[in-house]
Design a protein around this motif. Structure first.
Motif, mmCIF file in Angstrom:
data_model
loop_
_atom_site.group_PDB
_atom_site.id
_atom_site.type_symbol
_atom_site.label_atom_id
_atom_site.label_comp_id
_atom_site.label_asym_id
_atom_site.label_seq_id
_atom_site.Cartn_x
_atom_site.Cartn_y
_atom_site.Cartn_z
ATOM 1 N N LEU A 1 0.816 -1.214 0.000
ATOM 2 C CA LEU A 1 0.000 0.000 0.000
ATOM 3 C C LEU A 1 0.851 1.266 0.000
ATOM 4 C CD1 LEU A 1 -3.062 0.404 0.021
ATOM 5 C CD2 LEU A 1 -2.974 0.477 2.503
ATOM 6 N N TYR A 2 1.936 1.259 0.759
ATOM 7 C CA TYR A 2 2.802 2.437 0.896
ATOM 8 C C TYR A 2 4.169 1.921 1.294
ATOM 9 C CZ TYR A 2 3.955 7.271 2.384
ATOM 10 O OH TYR A 2 4.505 8.522 2.514
ATOM 11 N N GLY A 3 5.167 2.271 0.565
ATOM 12 C CA GLY A 3 6.461 1.690 0.895
ATOM 13 C C GLY A 3 7.622 2.482 0.359
ATOM 14 N N PRO A 4 8.799 2.019 0.656
ATOM 15 C CA PRO A 4 9.093 0.780 1.370
ATOM 16 C C PRO A 4 8.657 0.887 2.834
ATOM 17 C CG PRO A 4 11.110 2.015 0.998
ATOM 18 C CD PRO A 4 10.019 2.746 0.280
ATOM 19 N N SER A 5 8.118 -0.205 3.340
ATOM 20 C CA SER A 5 7.622 -0.239 4.715
ATOM 21 C C SER A 5 7.762 -1.636 5.288
ATOM 22 C CB SER A 5 6.146 0.176 4.752
ATOM 23 O OG SER A 5 5.345 -0.780 4.099
ATOM 24 N N TYR A 6 7.645 -1.730 6.603
ATOM 25 C CA TYR A 6 7.584 -3.018 7.283
ATOM 26 C C TYR A 6 6.585 -2.901 8.420
ATOM 27 C CZ TYR A 6 10.743 -0.832 10.664
ATOM 28 O OH TYR A 6 11.305 0.022 11.575
ATOM 29 N N VAL A 7 5.888 -3.975 8.723
ATOM 30 C CA VAL A 7 4.903 -4.003 9.799
ATOM 31 C C VAL A 7 5.646 -3.913 11.130
ATOM 32 C CG1 VAL A 7 3.082 -5.366 10.904
ATOM 33 C CG2 VAL A 7 3.333 -5.395 8.408
ATOM 34 N N SER A 8 5.175 -3.043 12.019
ATOM 35 C CA SER A 8 5.865 -2.852 13.299
ATOM 36 C C SER A 8 4.895 -2.337 14.357
ATOM 37 C CB SER A 8 7.028 -1.860 13.114
ATOM 38 O OG SER A 8 7.828 -1.823 14.275
ATOM 39 N N PHE A 9 5.444 -1.723 15.381
ATOM 40 C CA PHE A 9 4.717 -1.098 16.479
ATOM 41 C C PHE A 9 3.787 -2.110 17.168
ATOM 42 C CE2 PHE A 9 5.578 2.091 13.128
ATOM 43 C CZ PHE A 9 6.520 2.841 13.811
ATOM 44 N N GLU A 10 2.625 -1.660 17.611
ATOM 45 C CA GLU A 10 1.716 -2.547 18.338
ATOM 46 C C GLU A 10 1.217 -3.705 17.485
ATOM 47 O OE1 GLU A 10 1.433 0.800 18.428
ATOM 48 O OE2 GLU A 10 1.448 1.396 20.541
ATOM 49 N N PRO B 1 -1.430 -7.983 25.149
ATOM 50 C CA PRO B 1 -2.707 -8.697 25.087
ATOM 51 C C PRO B 1 -3.790 -8.004 24.264
ATOM 52 C CG PRO B 1 -2.504 -7.587 27.190
ATOM 53 C CD PRO B 1 -1.199 -7.376 26.462
ATOM 54 N N GLU B 2 -3.616 -6.720 23.963
ATOM 55 C CA GLU B 2 -4.655 -5.977 23.265
ATOM 56 C C GLU B 2 -4.778 -6.400 21.815
ATOM 57 O OE1 GLU B 2 -2.467 -4.440 25.308
ATOM 58 O OE2 GLU B 2 -3.922 -4.048 26.887
ATOM 59 N N ARG B 3 -5.993 -6.325 21.320
ATOM 60 C CA ARG B 3 -6.244 -6.565 19.903
ATOM 61 C C ARG B 3 -5.945 -5.272 19.148
ATOM 62 N NH1 ARG B 3 -11.764 -7.982 16.816
ATOM 63 N NH2 ARG B 3 -10.765 -8.641 14.886
ATOM 64 N N VAL B 4 -5.332 -5.374 18.008
ATOM 65 C CA VAL B 4 -4.942 -4.201 17.241
ATOM 66 C C VAL B 4 -5.940 -3.974 16.117
ATOM 67 C CG1 VAL B 4 -3.108 -3.195 15.850
ATOM 68 C CG2 VAL B 4 -2.525 -4.615 17.800
ATOM 69 N N TYR B 5 -6.493 -2.763 16.055
ATOM 70 C CA TYR B 5 -7.496 -2.445 15.048
ATOM 71 C C TYR B 5 -6.915 -1.665 13.877
ATOM 72 C CZ TYR B 5 -10.808 -4.073 18.445
ATOM 73 O OH TYR B 5 -11.495 -4.861 19.329
ATOM 74 N N ARG B 6 -5.738 -1.101 14.067
ATOM 75 C CA ARG B 6 -5.072 -0.349 13.012
ATOM 76 C C ARG B 6 -3.776 -1.069 12.694
ATOM 77 N NH1 ARG B 6 -3.384 5.701 14.244
ATOM 78 N NH2 ARG B 6 -5.627 5.906 14.330
ATOM 79 N N GLN B 7 -3.554 -1.361 11.427
ATOM 80 C CA GLN B 7 -2.334 -2.024 10.987
ATOM 81 C C GLN B 7 -1.244 -0.966 10.864
ATOM 82 O OE1 GLN B 7 -2.528 -5.413 10.789
ATOM 83 N NE2 GLN B 7 -4.598 -5.013 11.478
ATOM 84 N N MET B 8 -0.233 -1.036 11.733
ATOM 85 C CA MET B 8 0.796 0.003 11.756
ATOM 86 C C MET B 8 2.106 -0.494 11.160
ATOM 87 S SD MET B 8 0.147 2.074 15.250
ATOM 88 C CE MET B 8 1.342 3.282 14.751
ATOM 89 N N SER B 9 2.690 0.357 10.345
ATOM 90 C CA SER B 9 3.960 0.047 9.697
ATOM 91 C C SER B 9 4.894 1.237 9.817
ATOM 92 C CB SER B 9 3.734 -0.271 8.218
ATOM 93 O OG SER B 9 2.934 -1.413 8.066
ATOM 94 N N ALA B 10 6.184 0.974 9.614
ATOM 95 C CA ALA B 10 7.206 2.022 9.654
ATOM 96 C C ALA B 10 7.672 2.326 8.234
ATOM 97 C CB ALA B 10 8.382 1.570 10.507
ATOM 98 N N VAL B 11 7.939 3.596 7.985
ATOM 99 C CA VAL B 11 8.441 4.061 6.687
ATOM 100 C C VAL B 11 9.496 5.132 6.920
ATOM 101 C CG1 VAL B 11 6.343 3.608 5.335
ATOM 102 C CG2 VAL B 11 6.598 5.786 6.489
ATOM 103 N N VAL B 12 10.287 5.421 5.890
ATOM 104 C CA VAL B 12 11.215 6.545 5.977
ATOM 105 C C VAL B 12 10.605 7.788 5.327
ATOM 106 C CG1 VAL B 12 13.324 5.196 6.165
ATOM 107 C CG2 VAL B 12 12.467 5.793 3.915
ATOM 108 N N LYS B 13 9.527 7.595 4.573
ATOM 109 C CA LYS B 13 8.801 8.717 3.972
ATOM 110 C C LYS B 13 7.946 9.403 5.038
ATOM 111 C CE LYS B 13 7.957 6.230 -0.354
ATOM 112 N NZ LYS B 13 6.865 5.839 -1.252
#
Length: 180
Positions: free
Chosen positions: A42-51, A61-73
């Motif tokens: 969807l947007y990159g270069p990126s990798y899935v990270s954070f929560e 233990p929390e369920r994650v509702y937003r898919q968070m990724s890291a980018v340099v942009k």
């Protein structure tokens, strides 16, 4: 025009201009692609990270509702019919540390290892002024409900990279001391 008709008929889902996904009704097992595969494309270069990565590894233990990724942009957010995908900017020097390829039946994607996901999460936390290992451990256990027992061995190279990057040095030095 054919794409427009397919979207209206519910055969494909438009994620963004030029990027589509097959609708679940056309997949054999009814499952969508791995969200990580979509997030990387969807947007990159990126990798899935954070929560998102911490929840994937079972460290929070929390369920994650937003898919968070890291980018340099620049940071960006996409709301799609499947999920919300958020991208947070991190320094370019930290981007390659602790990233691994996750293989799935629906495609491969990049994801932070557990150490990198924790460091990325702490890096973007606002107003987190912790410099002692005891206070940081208390914050992780109480506020984030981080599971140290499930964590295992840290990636010391990634920890050291964050500790020497010049951003939140006291925090990452405290994190290094927790795991040594």
């Amino acid at each position: 025009m054919k794409l427009s008709r397919m979207v209206k008929a519910g055969d494909i889902i438009r994620l963004k201009r030029g990027l589509y996904c097959v609708a679940a009704k056309h997949l054999r097992d009814g499952n969508y692609l791995q969200f990580g595969v979509i997030a990387n494309r969807l947007y990159g270069p990126s990798y899935v990270s954070f929560e998102t990565a911490l929840a994937h590894y079972g460290l929070i233990p929390e369920r994650v509702y937003r898919q968070m990724s890291a980018v340099v942009k620049r940071s960006k957010c996409f709301r799609t019919p499947l999920a919300e995908f958020a991208y947070r900017q991190i320094p370019e020097s930290l981007f390659p540390l602790g990233v691994r390829i996750i293989e799935s039946a629906n495609g491969n994607y990049l994801m932070a290892n557990p150490t990198k996901a924790l460091c990325d999460t702490l890096l973007i936390k606002r107003d987190l002024r912790v410099t002692s290992p005891k206070t940081l451990r208390d914050f992780l256990e109480t506020d984030m409900r981080f599971d140290f027992d499930e964590f295992g061995e840290p990636d010391l190279e990634t920890l050291h990279g964050f500790a020497t990057c010049g951003m939140k040095s006291g925090l990452f030095n405290a994190l290094e001391r927790i795991f040594k």
